[in-house]
Each structure stands twice: as C-alpha cells, then as structure tokens.
Design an enzyme around this catalytic site. Structure first.
Site, short mmCIF file in Angstrom:
data_model
loop_
_atom_site.label_atom_id
_atom_site.label_comp_id
_atom_site.label_asym_id
_atom_site.label_seq_id
_atom_site.Cartn_x
_atom_site.Cartn_y
_atom_site.Cartn_z
N ARG A 16 11.98 -6.17 4.61
CA ARG A 16 11.79 -4.71 4.45
C ARG A 16 12.78 -3.94 5.32
O ARG A 16 13.01 -4.27 6.47
CB ARG A 16 10.37 -4.32 4.84
CG ARG A 16 10.20 -2.79 4.91
CD ARG A 16 8.79 -2.34 4.92
NE ARG A 16 8.05 -2.75 6.09
CZ ARG A 16 6.77 -2.46 6.28
NH1 ARG A 16 6.10 -1.80 5.35
NH2 ARG A 16 6.15 -2.85 7.36
N ARG B 169 -9.38 1.70 9.00
CA ARG B 169 -8.93 0.38 9.44
C ARG B 169 -10.07 -0.43 10.04
O ARG B 169 -9.90 -1.60 10.34
CB ARG B 169 -7.90 0.53 10.55
CG ARG B 169 -6.48 0.87 10.16
CD ARG B 169 -5.83 -0.19 9.36
NE ARG B 169 -4.56 -0.69 9.75
CZ ARG B 169 -3.38 -0.22 9.37
NH1 ARG B 169 -3.27 0.85 8.64
NH2 ARG B 169 -2.29 -0.84 9.70
N ARG C 155 -0.68 -8.37 13.45
CA ARG C 155 -1.19 -7.36 12.49
C ARG C 155 -2.09 -8.03 11.45
O ARG C 155 -3.10 -7.47 11.03
CB ARG C 155 -0.01 -6.65 11.82
CG ARG C 155 0.70 -5.69 12.77
CD ARG C 155 2.07 -5.30 12.26
NE ARG C 155 2.06 -4.58 11.02
CZ ARG C 155 3.12 -4.46 10.22
NH1 ARG C 155 4.26 -5.02 10.55
NH2 ARG C 155 3.02 -3.78 9.11
N LYS D 285 0.83 -1.22 0.00
CA LYS D 285 0.00 0.00 0.00
C LYS D 285 0.86 1.26 0.00
O LYS D 285 0.63 2.18 -0.77
CB LYS D 285 -0.92 0.04 1.24
CG LYS D 285 -1.84 -1.15 1.39
CD LYS D 285 -2.73 -1.01 2.60
CE LYS D 285 -1.98 -0.95 3.91
NZ LYS D 285 -1.23 -2.17 4.25
N ARG E 297 11.66 -2.05 10.89
CA ARG E 297 10.57 -1.51 11.71
C ARG E 297 10.30 -2.45 12.90
O ARG E 297 10.31 -3.67 12.74
CB ARG E 297 9.30 -1.39 10.86
CG ARG E 297 8.97 0.05 10.52
CD ARG E 297 7.90 0.17 9.50
NE ARG E 297 6.60 -0.38 9.90
CZ ARG E 297 5.50 -0.25 9.18
NH1 ARG E 297 5.53 0.42 8.05
NH2 ARG E 297 4.36 -0.77 9.57
P1 AP5 Z 1 4.86 -1.61 1.73
O1 AP5 Z 1 4.57 -0.77 0.54
O2 AP5 Z 1 5.65 -1.01 2.83
O3 AP5 Z 1 3.53 -2.32 2.26
P2 AP5 Z 1 2.36 -1.75 3.12
O4 AP5 Z 1 1.12 -2.42 2.64
O5 AP5 Z 1 2.37 -0.25 3.16
O6 AP5 Z 1 2.78 -2.36 4.53
P3 AP5 Z 1 2.77 -1.72 5.97
O7 AP5 Z 1 3.48 -2.74 6.82
O8 AP5 Z 1 3.32 -0.34 6.01
O9 AP5 Z 1 1.25 -1.71 6.24
P4 AP5 Z 1 0.48 -1.59 7.53
O10 AP5 Z 1 -0.85 -1.26 7.03
O11 AP5 Z 1 0.55 -2.78 8.42
O12 AP5 Z 1 1.29 -0.48 8.33
P5 AP5 Z 1 0.95 1.04 8.71
O13 AP5 Z 1 2.21 1.76 8.61
O14 AP5 Z 1 -0.24 1.52 7.99
O15 AP5 Z 1 5.61 -2.92 1.19
C1 AP5 Z 1 6.09 -3.90 2.10
C2 AP5 Z 1 7.44 -4.42 1.59
O16 AP5 Z 1 7.22 -5.08 0.35
C3 AP5 Z 1 8.46 -3.28 1.31
O17 AP5 Z 1 9.74 -3.74 1.61
C4 AP5 Z 1 8.32 -3.03 -0.21
O18 AP5 Z 1 9.52 -2.57 -0.77
C5 AP5 Z 1 7.96 -4.45 -0.71
N1 AP5 Z 1 7.11 -4.48 -1.90
C6 AP5 Z 1 6.09 -3.63 -2.22
N2 AP5 Z 1 5.57 -3.97 -3.42
C7 AP5 Z 1 6.25 -5.07 -3.85
C8 AP5 Z 1 6.18 -5.89 -5.02
N3 AP5 Z 1 5.28 -5.67 -5.99
N4 AP5 Z 1 7.06 -6.92 -5.13
C9 AP5 Z 1 7.98 -7.18 -4.14
N5 AP5 Z 1 8.11 -6.42 -3.02
C10 AP5 Z 1 7.25 -5.39 -2.89
O19 AP5 Z 1 0.51 0.86 10.24
C11 AP5 Z 1 1.44 0.50 11.23
C12 AP5 Z 1 0.70 0.51 12.58
O20 AP5 Z 1 0.21 1.82 12.87
C13 AP5 Z 1 -0.53 -0.40 12.66
O21 AP5 Z 1 -0.21 -1.74 12.98
C14 AP5 Z 1 -1.33 0.29 13.78
O22 AP5 Z 1 -0.79 -0.02 15.04
C15 AP5 Z 1 -1.07 1.78 13.49
N6 AP5 Z 1 -2.07 2.39 12.58
C16 AP5 Z 1 -1.87 2.87 11.34
N7 AP5 Z 1 -3.00 3.36 10.82
C17 AP5 Z 1 -3.96 3.16 11.76
C18 AP5 Z 1 -5.35 3.42 11.80
N8 AP5 Z 1 -6.00 3.99 10.76
N9 AP5 Z 1 -6.03 3.08 12.92
C19 AP5 Z 1 -5.42 2.52 14.01
N10 AP5 Z 1 -4.10 2.23 14.01
C20 AP5 Z 1 -3.37 2.55 12.90
#
Ligand code: AP5
Length: 218
Positions: A127, A88, A171, A13, A160
C-alpha cells in the site's frame, strides 16, 4: 443511511467506504483519517494519538470519541454516513448507540469485510498513500499511472508508518481481541452481513452494496 464497515486492517474498508458513500450520496467518516489529520497538525491530541498509532494500538476511547462526536455534529453528516474504523471495541459501540439515540437516529446496516491474515500482510506491504488527498494505491494490482506519484494531485506517495510488518502484526492482534467481538454485537441485533473482501474492488463494492440492501430489507 447510517452504515458501518467492519474488518481487519487492510480488508479494504477505506477503499470501499469511499465508494459506498459516493453511491449512497452520504459522507465517509474514517477515525483513522481524522487521527492522521490531527497527528499531521501536531496538535496536543495529535501528539498523544501518534504514540498509539505508531505502535499499532488503539488510541484511548475518550480521545477518539471526542473527535468523532465533533465530526458527527457537522452539517454534512446529517443525511447519513459510512463509518470506517469506528467502533473498534464494545465501549465505542455503546457510545455510538448513545450518540444515535440522542440524535433520534438508528443504524441501518453493518457490513463485515473478510480477508485472510496472509492477504492483509501482502496488501499492506504494497500500500502507498497520498499525504495530500489521502488516496491509497496498491502497487501490485492498482498502481498509480506514474511510479509512486498520486494520479490526482501529483504528490509523491508514502508508506504509512503503521504498515511496517511488526506493527501490522500488533494491529491484527488488536483487531482479534477488541474489534472482532463487535461482529456478534451487531449480528444479535440483525444488523450484520458478512462479505468476502476478495475479487476486484468493483466486485467487492457490488457485494457490499447488495449486503446493505439485504440488511435494510430485513
Ligand atoms: P484499505 O482500503 O486501505 O484497507 P483498510 O481496511 O481501510 O485498512 P487500514 O489499514 O486503513 O485499516 P485500519 O482499520 O487498520 O486503519 P485506520 O486508518 O482505521 O486497503 C488496504 C490496501 O489494499 C490498499 O492498498 C488498497 O488499495 C488495497 N485493496 C483494497 N481493496 C482491494 C481489493 N479488492 N483487491 C486488492 N487490493 C485491495 O486506523 C489506523 C490507526 O488509527 C489504528 O491502528 C489506531 O491506532 C487508530 N484508530 C483509528 N480508529 C480508531 C478508533 N476508532 N479507536 C481507537 N484507535 C483508532
């Protein structure tokens, strides 16, 4: 254009939201990035959020909604945005509806990026993120030019805290329980398109851009 990217952790994402935002000339709004920023600044909100994030749980809605509302009130979001990591759960989705209604805007499309749990675990364990600019790398398929150093600003890359396997499992559980039901929520309104998150990053970007066009034309 107001878009949402939905998907499990590690679906891509963040990677794709940056690309889509650049393509559409709109901003990328990631609640995960905003939360990591307040955590790094050790604000009261940050200290509270940190405990939830480290455990792989959702940060309480009131806290996230306040941060999001402040972000969406900033001038650069007026032309549109790609939301990444928000909403979420159902309550956040309803609150987003309320915010959009108050500002007289609507959502244009929601794209759900799909990958298997196996892929998620593999991607997140490989990552590395830059603590300065936030850019992420995949050490197996798209590593930085120099080992563990950010190409953009030469900061040493970090793992991370929430990418540890036991936290990734939590998660994923939270995603299935709270976030996945939003796929049906947006599908019922004719706003949703599902795309495969497999292939090169460029291929996935093309797929998502095509899905957005298709939903907007409905
Ligand atoms: P990446 O693009 O980083 O994936 P992502 O889907 O963004 O993964 P996240 O881990 O950031 O998502 P998340 O939703 O769990 O975390 P968030 O930061 O929102 O890609 C992942 C890896 O794959 C990278 O190394 C990339 O290079 C690689 N990749 C990408 N595309 C690829 C491809 N096509 N082929 C191969 N490799 C590829 O949330 C973190 C925490 O914050 C949550 O757990 C929660 O505690 C809190 N939080 C955030 N938002 C909320 C909310 N709205 N409400 C409550 N808590 C929240």
């Amino acid at each position: 254009m107001r878009l949402i990217l939905l998907g499990p952790p590690g679906a891509g994402k963040g990677t794709q939201a940056v690309r889509l935002a650049e393509r559409e000339g709109i901003v990328h709004v990631s609640t995960g990035d905003i939360l990591r920023f307040v955590v790094a600044w050790k604000t009261e909100t940050g200290l509270e959020a940190k405990q939830y994030m480290e455990a792989g749980k959702l940060v309480p809605d009131e806290l996230v909604l306040e941060l999001l509302q402040r972000r969406l009130a900033q001038a650069d979001t007026q032309a549109g945005y790609v939301l990444d990591g928000f909403p979420r759960n159902r309550h956040q989705a309803e609150e987003l509806d309320r915010i959009l209604e108050e500002t007289g805007h609507g959502l244009d499309a929601v794209v759900a990026v799909e990958v298997s749990d196996e892929t998620i675990v593999a991607r997140l364990s490989a990552r590395r993120s830059c603590p300065t600019c936030g850019r992420t790398y995949q050490m197996t398929t798209s590593p930085p030019r120099e080992d563990a150093i950010c190409d953009r600003d030469r900061t040493p890359l970090e793992i991370r805290d929430d990418d540890r396997p036991e936290v990734v499992r939590e998660r994923l559980h939270v995603f299935r329980e709270s976030t996945e039901p939003l796929i049906a929520y947006y599908e019922e309104r004719g706003l949703l398109s599902r795309v495969s998150g497999y292939g090169t990053m460029d291929e996935v970007t093309e797929r998502i851009a095509g899905a957005v066009k298709e939903v907007v034309a409905r």
